[in-house]
Design a protein around this motif. Structure first.
Motif, PDB file in Angstrom:
ATOM      1  N   MET A 177       0.719  -1.255   0.076  1.00 55.39           N
ATOM      2  CA  MET A 177       0.091  -0.078  -0.113  1.00 55.39           C
ATOM      3  C   MET A 177       1.052   1.250  -0.304  1.00 55.39           C
ATOM      4  SD  MET A 177      -2.805   1.175   2.647  1.00 55.39           S
ATOM      5  CE  MET A 177      -3.981  -0.230   2.449  1.00 55.39           C
ATOM      6  N   ALA A 178       0.563   2.341  -0.724  1.00 59.95           N
ATOM      7  CA  ALA A 178       1.368   3.464  -0.945  1.00 59.95           C
ATOM      8  C   ALA A 178       1.018   4.264   0.288  1.00 59.95           C
ATOM      9  CB  ALA A 178       0.882   4.126  -2.002  1.00 59.95           C
ATOM     10  N   PRO A 179       2.198   4.676   0.690  1.00 62.75           N
ATOM     11  CA  PRO A 179       2.193   5.749   2.023  1.00 62.75           C
ATOM     12  C   PRO A 179       1.242   6.928   1.952  1.00 62.75           C
ATOM     13  CG  PRO A 179       4.223   6.174   1.055  1.00 62.75           C
ATOM     14  CD  PRO A 179       3.580   4.913   0.368  1.00 62.75           C
ATOM     15  N   LYS A 180       0.299   7.293   3.098  1.00 59.62           N
ATOM     16  CA  LYS A 180      -0.552   8.554   2.581  1.00 59.62           C
ATOM     17  C   LYS A 180       0.365   9.643   3.239  1.00 59.62           C
ATOM     18  CE  LYS A 180      -4.187   5.265   3.834  1.00 59.62           C
ATOM     19  NZ  LYS A 180      -5.052   5.024   4.866  1.00 59.62           N
ATOM     20  N   LEU A 181       1.438   9.750   3.853  1.00 61.83           N
ATOM     21  CA  LEU A 181       2.080  10.943   3.996  1.00 61.83           C
ATOM     22  C   LEU A 181       3.571  10.885   3.602  1.00 61.83           C
ATOM     23  CD1 LEU A 181       3.937   9.418   6.461  1.00 61.83           C
ATOM     24  CD2 LEU A 181       2.057   9.969   8.008  1.00 61.83           C
ATOM     25  N   GLU A 182       4.190  12.028   3.523  1.00 59.48           N
ATOM     26  CA  GLU A 182       5.396  12.174   3.248  1.00 59.48           C
ATOM     27  C   GLU A 182       6.089  13.330   3.895  1.00 59.48           C
ATOM     28  OE1 GLU A 182       5.048  12.604  -1.084  1.00 59.48           O
ATOM     29  OE2 GLU A 182       4.576  14.667  -0.907  1.00 59.48           O
ATOM     30  N   ARG A 183       7.647  13.055   3.982  1.00 61.34           N
ATOM     31  CA  ARG A 183       8.279  14.304   4.582  1.00 61.34           C
ATOM     32  C   ARG A 183       8.568  15.449   3.514  1.00 61.34           C
ATOM     33  NH1 ARG A 183      14.257  13.140   7.303  1.00 61.34           N
ATOM     34  NH2 ARG A 183      14.824  15.128   7.844  1.00 61.34           N
ATOM     35  N   PHE A 184       8.457  16.403   4.233  1.00 53.42           N
ATOM     36  CA  PHE A 184       8.980  17.610   3.183  1.00 53.42           C
ATOM     37  C   PHE A 184       9.251  19.030   4.090  1.00 53.42           C
ATOM     38  CE2 PHE A 184       5.135  19.350   5.231  1.00 53.42           C
ATOM     39  CZ  PHE A 184       4.638  20.552   4.536  1.00 53.42           C
ATOM     40  N   VAL A 185       9.697  20.106   3.710  1.00 55.43           N
ATOM     41  CA  VAL A 185      10.193  21.224   4.206  1.00 55.43           C
ATOM     42  C   VAL A 185       8.933  22.272   4.286  1.00 55.43           C
ATOM     43  CG1 VAL A 185      11.683  23.260   4.645  1.00 55.43           C
ATOM     44  CG2 VAL A 185      12.544  21.108   3.641  1.00 55.43           C
ATOM     45  N   SER A 186       8.384  22.326   5.570  1.00 50.85           N
ATOM     46  CA  SER A 186       7.489  23.324   5.715  1.00 50.85           C
ATOM     47  C   SER A 186       7.935  24.517   6.070  1.00 50.85           C
ATOM     48  CB  SER A 186       6.502  22.882   7.132  1.00 50.85           C
ATOM     49  OG  SER A 186       5.505  23.769   7.182  1.00 50.85           O
ATOM     50  N   PRO A 187       7.310  25.823   4.982  1.00 49.62           N
ATOM     51  CA  PRO A 187       7.616  27.232   5.051  1.00 49.62           C
ATOM     52  C   PRO A 187       7.511  27.750   6.383  1.00 49.62           C
ATOM     53  CG  PRO A 187       6.283  26.629   3.279  1.00 49.62           C
ATOM     54  CD  PRO A 187       6.327  25.295   4.169  1.00 49.62           C
ATOM     55  N   GLY A 188       8.799  28.167   7.026  1.00 50.66           N
ATOM     56  CA  GLY A 188       8.608  28.823   8.357  1.00 50.66           C
ATOM     57  C   GLY A 188       8.842  28.007   9.387  1.00 50.66           C
ATOM     58  N   LYS A 189       8.675  26.534   9.351  1.00 55.84           N
ATOM     59  CA  LYS A 189       8.528  25.571  10.270  1.00 55.84           C
ATOM     60  C   LYS A 189       9.678  24.719  10.424  1.00 55.84           C
ATOM     61  CE  LYS A 189       3.356  25.697  10.518  1.00 55.84           C
ATOM     62  NZ  LYS A 189       2.255  24.862  10.523  1.00 55.84           N
TER      63      LYS A 189
END
Length: 441
Positions: A1-13
């Protein structure tokens, strides 16, 4: 099953997690087991140290005298993780290390065990921030004391060489490890959202805070389930609340700055839209409630239920309708009155206070919110016990609409609710049948 979330760089956070696909309200987004966890010291006598379930009686470890288990099965399954901890606890007796020290030690024990490696993690212990550079000297001193206790706790069981081999470079200093643990661990709660322990879930530490989040965390034992409480679009950031949000904006911001080292600029904080409602009523009337709360919280911590109920009842009676039920301090005091009444077996009184809170919870906790669902279930149980069956069924139905989304249909709380509703329906059917027989006779 494909993951429902992924890591990213959140602006300002900085780092964050976002949706990899569309997520529907109530959907399970992610499940995670902890890298390490431990039962809270204050509940160590009442919660199994393996499965984290509450029990009336528990078997106590004969060596450390602290760890407790449901039965021999739980005790045997826990031994691989408790073996080294047991010796450390025994060597430190009669002192008991804090939750954060025990959790840090369990992380080390876990990393020394190759079978607990988690190569699939989106985030690792090395990636976690310690925030030491942004801490006040006073807080650093407090953490330094915990770091010294950690060294003392481990000294006879884990060598410096083992610590160096187990931990990534940025965590090898006890102060850095303790700082990372205190900033990134999660409170583990039961289905009714009562604290039972603490744990570190590395990937989910990426989740950023919002005072009105789109996800909630609910536990089954130590397993963390992340569920969406709103429909979430692809690439939209996933958020949770790090704190209890039923407080004024300035208090929420202060807590987040003190504990997590950032200033919250979520929509709820920037608008301060609930503050006026929380402070509704004449200040001269509600100020005595605010001033009394610390003392009453002390009585609650000491489980002095008679004194707590007497004080709450007197203060609430004094302000009466002069202070609206929506006032923050009146609501908190009413909740404490419910707790005290239940512990003393004053069921009618508990129900009276409980029913007053429901319209207010609906305003402060937009559905579906687990806190509102749990409060509805709590009041429903009181109504059922006091044989207000139709009211109880209606309250349980309201709770079910929320709990099935926040906890999931297979959660023990949801199952319990379904059973309660079925009991109510059965009792109403019996009552209807009895009335029909009486009319026929």
């Amino acid at each position: 099953m494909a993951p429902k979330l992924e890591r990213f760089v959140s602006p300002g956070k900085g780092n964050g997690l976002r949706a990899a696909a569309r997520i529907q309200r109530g959907e399970l987004v992610h499940s995670a087991e902890p890298l390490a966890c431990c039962v809270s010291n204050k509940l160590s006598r009442h919660v199994c140290h393996h499965c984290f379930s509450r029990q009336e009686t528990l078997l106590r470890c004969s060596q450390c005298k602290m760890a407790r288990y449901c039965n021999t099965t739980c005790q045997k399954q826990a031994w691989i993780g408790h073996k080294r901890e047991c010796k450390c606890l025994k060597n430190l007796l009669p002192r008991i290390p804090t939750d954060s020290v025990r959790l840090a030690a369990r992380i080390i024990f876990g990393l020394l065990n190759p079978s607990q490696s988690r190569s699939e993690e989106l985030f690792t212990l090395e990636d976690h921030e310690s925030h030491l550079s942004s801490m006040s000297e006073q807080k650093k001193q407090g953490l330094s004391q915990l770091a010294s206790m950690l060294e003392l706790y481990l000294q006879q069981e884990v060598s410096d060489l083992e610590v160096t081999s187990a931990l990534p470079p940025s965590c090898q200093e006890p102060l850095s490890l303790i700082a990372k643990v205190t900033c990134n661990c999660f409170t583990i709660s039961d289905g009714e959202l009562q604290e039972i322990g603490v744990g570190l879930y590395p990937s989910l530490s990426l989740l950023n805070h919002d005072c009105r989040p789109n996800c909630v965390m609910v536990f089954v034992g130590t397993k963390l389930n992340l569920r969406a409480v709103r429909d979430i679009n692809p690439e939209e950031e996933l958020t949770i609340s790090y704190i209890e949000t039923l407080s004024l904006t300035e208090d929420r911001r202060r807590q987040l700055e003190d504990q997590y080292h950032f200033t919250c600029h979520c929509q709820l904080c920037d608008s301060q839209e609930k503050d006026g409602l929380m402070l509704s009523g004449n200040e001269s009337k509600w100020c005595p409630l605010k001033e009394a709360l610390p003392r009453l919280e002390g009585l609650k911590a000491e489980s002095d239920w008679p004194a707590l109920l007497e004080n709450c009842s007197q203060l609430l009676s004094t302000v009466g309708d002069d202070v609206p039920d929506e006032n923050l301090y009146k609501l908190k005091m009413t909740d404490m009155a419910i707790d005290a009444s239940i512990h003393l077996g004053h069921w009618e009184e508990a129900l009276g206070y409980g029913e007053k809170t429901l319209p207010v919870y609906r305003q402060y906790y937009p559905d579906p919110h687990p806190v509102h669902g749990v409060q509805l279930m709590r009041v429903g149980k009181l109504q059922h016990y006091l044989e207000h069956i139709e009211d109880a069924l209606d309250t349980f139905k309201q709770a079910f609409k929320i709990i099935k989304l926040t906890h999931g249909v297979d959660h023990p709380m949801t199952t319990d609710l379904l059973m309660k509703m079925e009991e109510c329906r059965s009792e109403l059917d019996q009552k209807s049948s009895s009335c029909l027989r009486i009319e026929e006779n």
